[in-house]
Structure formats: structure tokens, C-alpha cells
Design an enzyme around this catalytic site. Structure first.
Site, short mmCIF file in Angstrom:
data_model
loop_
_atom_site.label_atom_id
_atom_site.label_comp_id
_atom_site.label_asym_id
_atom_site.label_seq_id
_atom_site.Cartn_x
_atom_site.Cartn_y
_atom_site.Cartn_z
N SER A 1 0.85 -1.19 0.00
CA SER A 1 0.00 0.00 0.00
C SER A 1 0.89 1.24 0.00
O SER A 1 0.71 2.15 0.79
CB SER A 1 -0.95 -0.03 1.19
N THR B 1 2.55 1.78 5.61
CA THR B 1 3.39 2.88 5.14
C THR B 1 4.83 2.43 5.15
O THR B 1 5.22 1.71 6.06
CB THR B 1 3.27 4.06 6.15
N THR C 1 3.02 6.50 1.44
CA THR C 1 1.89 5.57 1.58
C THR C 1 0.72 5.96 0.69
O THR C 1 0.59 7.14 0.30
CB THR C 1 1.41 5.55 3.06
N ARG D 1 -8.86 12.71 2.35
CA ARG D 1 -8.35 12.39 3.71
C ARG D 1 -6.82 12.38 3.69
O ARG D 1 -6.20 11.78 2.81
CB ARG D 1 -8.88 11.04 4.16
N THR E 1 3.58 3.87 11.67
CA THR E 1 2.68 3.25 10.71
C THR E 1 1.48 2.73 11.50
O THR E 1 1.58 2.49 12.69
CB THR E 1 3.37 2.14 9.89
N GLY E 2 0.36 2.58 10.81
CA GLY E 2 -0.87 2.18 11.50
C GLY E 2 -1.96 3.19 11.21
O GLY E 2 -1.86 3.95 10.24
N1 ASP Z 1 -0.46 5.62 8.66
C1 ASP Z 1 -1.03 5.43 7.35
C2 ASP Z 1 -2.27 6.25 7.22
O1 ASP Z 1 -3.05 6.29 8.14
C3 ASP Z 1 -1.35 4.02 7.02
C4 ASP Z 1 -0.43 2.98 7.59
O2 ASP Z 1 0.69 3.24 7.89
O3 ASP Z 1 -0.83 1.84 7.75
O4 ASP Z 1 -2.47 6.82 6.18
#
Ligand code: ASP
Length: 315
Positions: free
Chosen positions: A76, A175, A193, A203, A226-227
Site C-alpha cells: 500500500s 506505510t 503511503t 483524507r 505506521t498504523g
Molecule cells: N499511517 C497510514 C495512514 O493512516 C497508514 C499505515 O501506515 O498503515 O495513512
């Protein structure tokens, strides 16, 4: 008695100033690159290669992140990433140079193959830090960055009404966050990301927001996240990690303490879907996660591996 002591102190400080050993020397460290997720290993290895070729930490970050952004359907990150609720891939990225305190970021960028390079161009060629949407795309095109025609992606377009009914998936995201320490002790970081799958168009996640998805302080260290971006942004998580390292914490302690502090006040408790990664000025590494195991890549001293952080035990 006092005057003898004062003279002694004065003598010692003059001697210290005159001694070559007292002249602060530039710190020499072994280069190290760390990155989120197993696919980050492509980035850490490319980053170290770039340093070995004589590139700066910021060159290493850009090249490392570009290697991960390369279009691939299983990440992603980059244009192969997760579409938003309207079926379009909108990309976020940022870059930060510890040595110059420079930073650049782009958000909601469409059709540009390497958002990290767009972020670097923002940092180096403009007086701004962040560009978004159409303006960011226009700027990237004006810099000759590789692009695709977004209208050529009909397969990814779904009807807004249908797609918008689907909730954004909390797991459909990842990410690449890459942190690099060069041999002269300079730090740099970057992230890129496509953000959360099914996000509302427009968003913006944590990744392009300094202090949220990424923060670098050349005196102390660097941190990345990340998250679920919303849970990172609301707590300025990477800024908090760097500040804890500044107070003397090891990067591991700093990541864990930050997650505990967030969980303590956030109504979601430890169900945050949040992972933190940190690297300090001494080349020490930290990684912590709330819900799921968090694999991350480390490349240093001729070795490259994926390590896994286990979820922290709630306190
Ligand atoms: N932090 C990223 C976002 O919310 C996504 C991810 O790292 O999983 O866009």
C-alpha cells in the site's frame, strides 16, 4: 583558599580549551537504515547502497523509499497501493533532513510514481513545507517527475455512492517509513503511503505530517509511525518519541513509553493499531506496537534482516 580554587578552575578550563582532545570532533558512526514492514527491506538495502556510493542520508532516504514506491500491487505504497472510497489512489509522503532541518511533504497526490521525490523537491525547491492535491500534482509535473494519466485507471474506479458505504478498513494500509543514520552522524527520514484503504477522498493521514508520521532531530534521533494515521496525528506520536529520546531514553523505551502514554489517555486504550519505529544518534533501534506483531527491516554493517516487535503488554 577561594582564589586558589578559582585560579585552578580557570587554569583547567583554559587547558581544556587549548587541548586538541577537547575540540568536539564530528561523530563517526556506522551507517544504519531501518524501515517499517518486510517490504521496507528493499528500501533499507537501497539506502545503504546509496550511502556507500557517497550519497547523503537524504539521498539514501529518497532512493530507498523510491525503491519501495515502485508500482507493485502487493504494497500500500505508491501507485500500486490502496484506492480511496471513490476508487482513486491518493498518495501521501514526506521527507526530513536532520542536518539542515529541511522538510517537505505532499498529500492527496494523484498519478505521480514517486511521491517521495515530490516531497524532496518541495523541501529543496520551494519556500514551503507541504503541498496538497492538484497543486502538489501540478508542482510534481512541473519538476518533470514520472507520472501516469490518472484517467487511465478505470479499473480502480468504483461508484462513489457504493464505495462510500464501505467503512475504511483498519488493516488495509501500510506505510514505508525509512530512517537513516549516515557515517557522519547525520540523520534523515522519509515516509510514503497510499494511506488507509477506502478513505474518504481528500483524507490526509499521518505520514506527510511532521511530528506525526515522521520526525527527525539531528541532535537526538528520528522516529516514524505506521498504523491508523488518525491515532498517530492526534498524539503527535513521533515528536513524542524523539522528545523521550532527548530526555535520555533508549529508542526502545521511548517507543514503548509513547504507546503507553497514548493508550492511557485515548478512549481506544491499546486498540490503536499503531506501530512506532525509532533510531537514535548512536545508531540504537527501537520498535513497538499495540495490537499486532510489527515486522521491520534493519540494514547495517553488511547485514540485512527483518525483526519483529511483539505487541506491548498493557499496563
Ligand atoms: N499511517 C497510514 C495512514 O493512516 C497508514 C499505515 O501506515 O498503515 O495513512
Amino acid at each position: 583558599m577561594h582564589s586558589i580554587r578559582a585560579a585552578l578552575i580557570l587554569f583547567m578550563s583554559l587547558a581544556a580549551c587549548a587541548s586538541p582532545a577537547a575540540i568536539p570532533t564530528q561523530q563517526q558512526s556506522s551507517p544504519i537504515a531501518i524501515a517499517t514492514w518486510p517490504f521496507g527491506k528493499i528500501g533499507t538495502e537501497r539506502a545503504i547502497e546509496e550511502l556507500q556510493r557517497g550519497g547523503t542520508p537524504i539521498d539514501a532516504v529518497e532512493q530507498g523509499v523510491r525503491a519501495v514506491e515502485k508500482i507493485s500491487p502487493d504494497r500500500s505504497v505508491g501507485l500500486g497501493g490502496q484506492p480511496n472510497a471513490a476508487g482513486y489512489v491518493q498518495l501521501d509522503a514526506c521527507i526530513m533532513d536532520g542536518k539542515t532541518c529541511g522538510a517537505g511533504s505532499v498529500a492527496g497526490l494523484e498519478g505521480i510514481v514517486h511521491p517521495i521525490s515530490a516531497a524532496r523537491r518541495v523541501m529543496e525547491d520551494t519556500k514551503h513545507v507541504m503541498l496538497v492535491g492538484e497543486g502538489a500534482r501540478w508542482f510534481a509535473l512541473s519538476k518533470g517527475l514520472e507520472s501516469i494519466d490518472v484517467s487511465e485507471l478505470p479499473a480502480k474506479k468504483q461508484s462513489w455512492q457504493v464505495a462510500a458505504q464501505k467503512p475504511a478498513t483498519p488493516t488495509g494500509h501500510d506505510t514505508v517509513t525509512l530512517l537513516v543514520l549516515g557515517k557522519d552522524g547525520d540523520l534523515a527520514g522519509g515516509c510514503s503511503t497510499s494511506g488507509m484503504a477506502g478513505k474518504l477522498p481528500g483524507r490526509v493521514g499521518d505520514s506527510p505530517i511532521l511530528g506525526a508520521g515522521l520526525f527527525v532531530d539531528n541532535e537526538v534521533g528520528a522516529a516514524g509511525a505506521t498504523g491508523v494515521g488518525e491515532n498517530v496525528m492526534r498524539h503527535c506520536a513521533t515528536f513524542a518519541v524523539v522528545e523521550r529520546m532527548r530526555q535520555g531514553m533508549h529508542p526502545q523505551q521511548a517507543c514503548e513509553a509513547t504507546l503507553h502514554a497514548i493508550a492511557k489517555k485515548d478512549p481506544r486504550g491499546y486498540r490503536l493499531n499503531l506501530c512506532l519505529l525509532a533510531l537514535d544518534k548512536q545508531g540504537r533501534v527501537g520498535a513497538a506496537t499495540t495490537d499486532e506483531p510489527f515486522p521491520y527491516a534493519v540494514t547495517a554493517q553488511g547485514k540485512s534482516e527483518v525483526r519483529t516487535a511483539r505487541p506491548i503488554a498493557p499496563r
